[in-house]
Design a protein around this motif. Structure first.
Motif, PDB file in Angstrom:
ATOM      1  N   LEU A 159       0.839  -1.095   0.074  1.00  0.00           N
ATOM      2  CA  LEU A 159       0.061  -0.014   0.022  1.00  0.00           C
ATOM      3  C   LEU A 159       0.977   1.246  -0.069  1.00  0.00           C
ATOM      4  O   LEU A 159       1.565   1.411   0.971  1.00  0.00           O
ATOM      5  N   ASN A 160       0.813   2.145  -1.066  1.00  0.00           N
ATOM      6  CA  ASN A 160       1.736   3.010  -1.259  1.00  0.00           C
ATOM      7  C   ASN A 160       1.238   4.515  -0.557  1.00  0.00           C
ATOM      8  O   ASN A 160       2.002   5.427  -0.565  1.00  0.00           O
ATOM      9  N   GLY A 161       0.089   4.486   0.232  1.00  0.00           N
ATOM     10  CA  GLY A 161      -0.430   5.604   0.694  1.00  0.00           C
ATOM     11  C   GLY A 161      -0.982   6.575  -0.292  1.00  0.00           C
ATOM     12  O   GLY A 161      -1.872   6.110  -1.095  1.00  0.00           O
ATOM     13  N   ILE A 162      -0.585   7.814  -0.316  1.00  0.00           N
ATOM     14  CA  ILE A 162      -1.176   8.725  -1.250  1.00  0.00           C
ATOM     15  C   ILE A 162      -0.128   9.311  -2.246  1.00  0.00           C
ATOM     16  O   ILE A 162       0.816   9.685  -1.910  1.00  0.00           O
ATOM     17  N   PRO A 163      -0.162   8.535  -3.612  1.00  0.00           N
ATOM     18  CA  PRO A 163       0.946   8.706  -4.591  1.00  0.00           C
ATOM     19  C   PRO A 163       1.283  10.479  -4.746  1.00  0.00           C
ATOM     20  O   PRO A 163       0.154  11.036  -4.902  1.00  0.00           O
ATOM     21  N   GLY A 164       2.343  10.640  -5.050  1.00  0.00           N
ATOM     22  CA  GLY A 164       2.827  12.071  -5.136  1.00  0.00           C
ATOM     23  C   GLY A 164       2.704  12.968  -3.868  1.00  0.00           C
ATOM     24  O   GLY A 164       3.169  13.962  -4.174  1.00  0.00           O
ATOM     25  N   LEU A 165       2.208  12.441  -2.878  1.00  0.00           N
ATOM     26  CA  LEU A 165       2.374  13.006  -1.709  1.00  0.00           C
ATOM     27  C   LEU A 165       3.066  12.491  -0.442  1.00  0.00           C
ATOM     28  O   LEU A 165       2.859  12.535   0.727  1.00  0.00           O
ATOM     29  N   GLU A 166       3.847  11.536  -0.828  1.00  0.00           N
ATOM     30  CA  GLU A 166       4.618  10.595   0.026  1.00  0.00           C
ATOM     31  C   GLU A 166       5.472  11.622   1.082  1.00  0.00           C
ATOM     32  O   GLU A 166       5.423  11.288   2.415  1.00  0.00           O
ATOM     33  N   ALA A 167       5.865  12.634   0.755  1.00  0.00           N
ATOM     34  CA  ALA A 167       6.718  13.812   1.622  1.00  0.00           C
ATOM     35  C   ALA A 167       6.002  14.176   2.505  1.00  0.00           C
ATOM     36  O   ALA A 167       6.323  14.806   3.654  1.00  0.00           O
ATOM     37  N   ALA A 168       4.726  14.211   2.295  1.00  0.00           N
ATOM     38  CA  ALA A 168       3.518  14.965   3.196  1.00  0.00           C
ATOM     39  C   ALA A 168       2.900  14.059   4.066  1.00  0.00           C
ATOM     40  O   ALA A 168       1.858  14.426   4.722  1.00  0.00           O
ATOM     41  N   HIS A 169       3.360  12.709   4.195  1.00  0.00           N
ATOM     42  CA  HIS A 169       2.548  11.852   4.797  1.00  0.00           C
ATOM     43  C   HIS A 169       2.266  12.222   6.174  1.00  0.00           C
ATOM     44  O   HIS A 169       1.037  12.159   6.941  1.00  0.00           O
ATOM     45  N   ILE A 170       3.494  12.836   6.736  1.00  0.00           N
ATOM     46  CA  ILE A 170       3.575  13.025   8.267  1.00  0.00           C
ATOM     47  C   ILE A 170       2.561  14.138   8.529  1.00  0.00           C
ATOM     48  O   ILE A 170       1.635  14.069   9.644  1.00  0.00           O
ATOM     49  N   TRP A 171       2.416  15.268   7.827  1.00  0.00           N
ATOM     50  CA  TRP A 171       1.440  16.288   7.818  1.00  0.00           C
ATOM     51  C   TRP A 171       0.119  15.804   7.522  1.00  0.00           C
ATOM     52  O   TRP A 171      -0.939  16.355   8.387  1.00  0.00           O
ATOM     53  N   ILE A 172      -0.118  15.002   6.622  1.00  0.00           N
ATOM     54  CA  ILE A 172      -1.441  14.584   6.380  1.00  0.00           C
ATOM     55  C   ILE A 172      -1.959  13.958   7.578  1.00  0.00           C
ATOM     56  O   ILE A 172      -3.343  13.742   7.828  1.00  0.00           O
ATOM     57  N   SER A 173      -1.108  12.987   8.327  1.00  0.00           N
ATOM     58  CA  SER A 173      -1.556  12.024   9.139  1.00  0.00           C
ATOM     59  C   SER A 173      -2.129  12.945  10.456  1.00  0.00           C
ATOM     60  O   SER A 173      -2.942  12.220  11.278  1.00  0.00           O
ATOM     61  N   ILE A 174      -1.582  14.186  10.589  1.00  0.00           N
ATOM     62  CA  ILE A 174      -2.164  15.012  11.654  1.00  0.00           C
ATOM     63  C   ILE A 174      -3.791  15.258  11.719  1.00  0.00           C
ATOM     64  O   ILE A 174      -4.524  15.068  12.511  1.00  0.00           O
ATOM     65  N   PRO A 175      -4.171  15.619  10.433  1.00  0.00           N
ATOM     66  CA  PRO A 175      -5.768  15.924  10.513  1.00  0.00           C
ATOM     67  C   PRO A 175      -6.595  14.545  10.575  1.00  0.00           C
ATOM     68  O   PRO A 175      -7.438  14.451  11.175  1.00  0.00           O
ATOM     69  N   PHE A 176      -5.694  13.597   9.839  1.00  0.00           N
ATOM     70  CA  PHE A 176      -6.287  12.287   9.641  1.00  0.00           C
ATOM     71  C   PHE A 176      -6.602  11.533  11.196  1.00  0.00           C
ATOM     72  O   PHE A 176      -7.787  11.075  11.459  1.00  0.00           O
ATOM     73  N   SER A 177      -5.442  11.600  12.053  1.00  0.00           N
ATOM     74  CA  SER A 177      -5.555  11.044  13.100  1.00  0.00           C
ATOM     75  C   SER A 177      -6.570  11.873  14.019  1.00  0.00           C
ATOM     76  O   SER A 177      -7.289  11.251  15.066  1.00  0.00           O
ATOM     77  N   MET A 178      -6.541  13.247  14.023  1.00  0.00           N
ATOM     78  CA  MET A 178      -7.459  14.127  14.838  1.00  0.00           C
ATOM     79  C   MET A 178      -9.018  13.966  14.469  1.00  0.00           C
ATOM     80  O   MET A 178      -9.806  13.535  15.371  1.00  0.00           O
ATOM     81  N   PHE A 179      -9.133  13.463  13.147  1.00  0.00           N
ATOM     82  CA  PHE A 179     -10.554  13.121  12.595  1.00  0.00           C
ATOM     83  C   PHE A 179     -10.909  11.779  13.380  1.00  0.00           C
ATOM     84  O   PHE A 179     -12.197  11.558  13.750  1.00  0.00           O
ATOM     85  N   TYR A 180     -10.149  10.905  13.521  1.00  0.00           N
ATOM     86  CA  TYR A 180     -10.267   9.614  13.700  1.00  0.00           C
ATOM     87  C   TYR A 180     -10.694   9.653  15.209  1.00  0.00           C
ATOM     88  O   TYR A 180     -11.280   9.025  16.049  1.00  0.00           O
ATOM     89  N   ILE A 181      -9.749  10.353  16.102  1.00  0.00           N
ATOM     90  CA  ILE A 181      -9.828  10.397  17.557  1.00  0.00           C
ATOM     91  C   ILE A 181     -11.285  11.197  18.071  1.00  0.00           C
ATOM     92  O   ILE A 181     -11.947  10.651  18.636  1.00  0.00           O
ATOM     93  N   ILE A 182     -11.516  12.237  17.221  1.00  0.00           N
ATOM     94  CA  ILE A 182     -13.166  12.662  17.277  1.00  0.00           C
ATOM     95  C   ILE A 182     -14.030  11.878  17.145  1.00  0.00           C
ATOM     96  O   ILE A 182     -15.184  11.871  17.892  1.00  0.00           O
ATOM     97  N   SER A 183     -13.761  11.033  15.950  1.00  0.00           N
ATOM     98  CA  SER A 183     -15.027   9.956  15.716  1.00  0.00           C
ATOM     99  C   SER A 183     -14.892   9.017  16.803  1.00  0.00           C
ATOM    100  O   SER A 183     -16.026   8.651  16.956  1.00  0.00           O
ATOM    101  N   LEU A 184     -13.871   8.376  17.268  1.00  0.00           N
ATOM    102  CA  LEU A 184     -13.980   7.561  18.258  1.00  0.00           C
ATOM    103  C   LEU A 184     -14.579   8.043  19.604  1.00  0.00           C
ATOM    104  O   LEU A 184     -15.531   7.464  20.099  1.00  0.00           O
ATOM    105  N   LEU A 185     -14.263   9.278  19.931  1.00  0.00           N
ATOM    106  CA  LEU A 185     -14.721   9.864  21.284  1.00  0.00           C
ATOM    107  C   LEU A 185     -16.383   9.934  21.180  1.00  0.00           C
ATOM    108  O   LEU A 185     -16.950   9.713  21.898  1.00  0.00           O
ATOM    109  N   GLY A 186     -16.744  10.604  20.027  1.00  0.00           N
ATOM    110  CA  GLY A 186     -18.249  10.931  19.716  1.00  0.00           C
ATOM    111  C   GLY A 186     -18.978   9.858  19.769  1.00  0.00           C
ATOM    112  O   GLY A 186     -19.920   9.688  20.491  1.00  0.00           O
TER     113      GLY A 186
END
Length: 312
Positions: free
Chosen positions: A16-43
């Motif tokens: 699984l390659n992740g998001i092609p073309g944005l590999e260098a930004a994976h860490i930054w993309i993970s910040i909103p993704f993880s926040m969305f996931y945590i809010i989803s779990l809590l809610g």
């Protein structure tokens, strides 16, 4: 030419390659993704906890809301842990069996989610158009049976989807340009005629997005007709307010689903990273917003959630 050779057996791993073309930004993309996931779990866990604890909320409407919360937790949890492993640690490998299992559970949760939205539309129809018989028509036991029917329908529709992926051998190219095992992305790794796979995938999309949306539209068509006959403005507003939360959830759930389905098959001009970002948000945003919408728009639930959050 090596990419088009057939494997002698099923390949042991996909990448699984992740998001092609944005590999260098994976860490930054993970910040909103993880926040969305945590809010989803809590809610969603908060909704499940409050409805379970409060006997006054043991009603069909809130039972449906708990079912919706469970499917939301299921869909987001099917993809986010693996996606975060890709973003944070570069763990891109996934076994074939793991990939097919992810496809199965992801789409079972998604199809069940759609069935629950149809049942919620039916619930609103009875509550507004036939309120005197609401308690006898929609009991908790009947709602539970409808939820079980929705789950069985999902399993029966999705199981052939995964079994058909075993019908043909995979090519030696095992790279999936995605953060999770999306059905069409895996189909593209098959060597041979994939017409059956593509057709069946499209049929499921039409059944879910077409049939379920038609049933929801029919319910709301009859609701609107009934509401227009109400002469009392206060009763008119109350009837509309009971549907607002459900309409918002429908828009949040089906709009990205339809867009993702159409772009994956017909949107060749759309950049791959845009499509994959939207495909991830489709499984992240509805689970995050659904409990917020219902907590804000449903006074009874809002009051009970407020009671528990004030204790923390």
């Amino acid at each position: 030419m090596e990419d088009f050779n057939l494997t002698s057996s099923v390949p042991p791993m996909f990448i699984l390659n992740g998001i092609p073309g944005l590999e260098a930004a994976h860490i930054w993309i993970s910040i909103p993704f993880s926040m969305f996931y945590i809010i989803s779990l809590l809610g969603n866990f908060m909704v499940l906890f409050v409805v379970t604890k409060e006997e006054i909320l043991h009603k069909p409407m809130y039972l449906l809301l708990c079912m919706l919360a469970l499917t939301d937790l299921g869909t987001s949890t099917c993809i986010m842990p693996k996606a975060l492993c890709i973003f944070w640690f570069g763990f891109k490998g996934i076994t074939v069996n793991g990939c097919l299992t992810q496809i199965f559970f992801l789409y079972v949760f998604a199809v069940t989610h759609s069935a629950i939205l149809v049942t919620m539309a039916f619930d609103r129809y009875i509550a507004i158009c036939d309120p005197l018989r609401y308690a006898t028509i929609l009991t908790n036991a009947r709602i539970a049976k409808l939820g079980l029917v929705g789950l069985i329908r999902a399993v029966l529709l999705v199981l052939p989807l995964t079994l058909l992926l075993r019908r043909l051998p995979f090519c030696t190219n095992r790279t999936i340009p995605h953060t999770y095992c999306e059905h069409m992305a895996v189909v593209k790794l098959l060597c041979g005629d994939t017409t059956v796979n593509r057709t069946y995938g499209l049929v499921i999309s039409l059944v879910i997005n077409g049939l379920d949306l038609t049933l929801i539209s029919l319910s709301y068509g009859m609701i609107i007709r009934s509401v227009l006959r109400i002469s009392c403005m206060k009763a008119y507003q109350k009837a509309l307010n009971t549907c607002t939360a459900h309409i918002c959830v429908i828009l949040i759930s089906y709009t990205p689903s339809l867009f993702s389905t159409l772009t994956h098959r017909f949107g060749q001009g759309i950049a791959a990273h845009v499509h994959i970002l939207l495909a991830n948000l489709y499984f992240l945003l509805p689970p995050m917003f659904n409990p917020i919408i219902y907590a804000v728009k449903t006074k009874e639930l809002r009051d009970k959630v407020g009671k528990y959050t004030c204790r923390m």
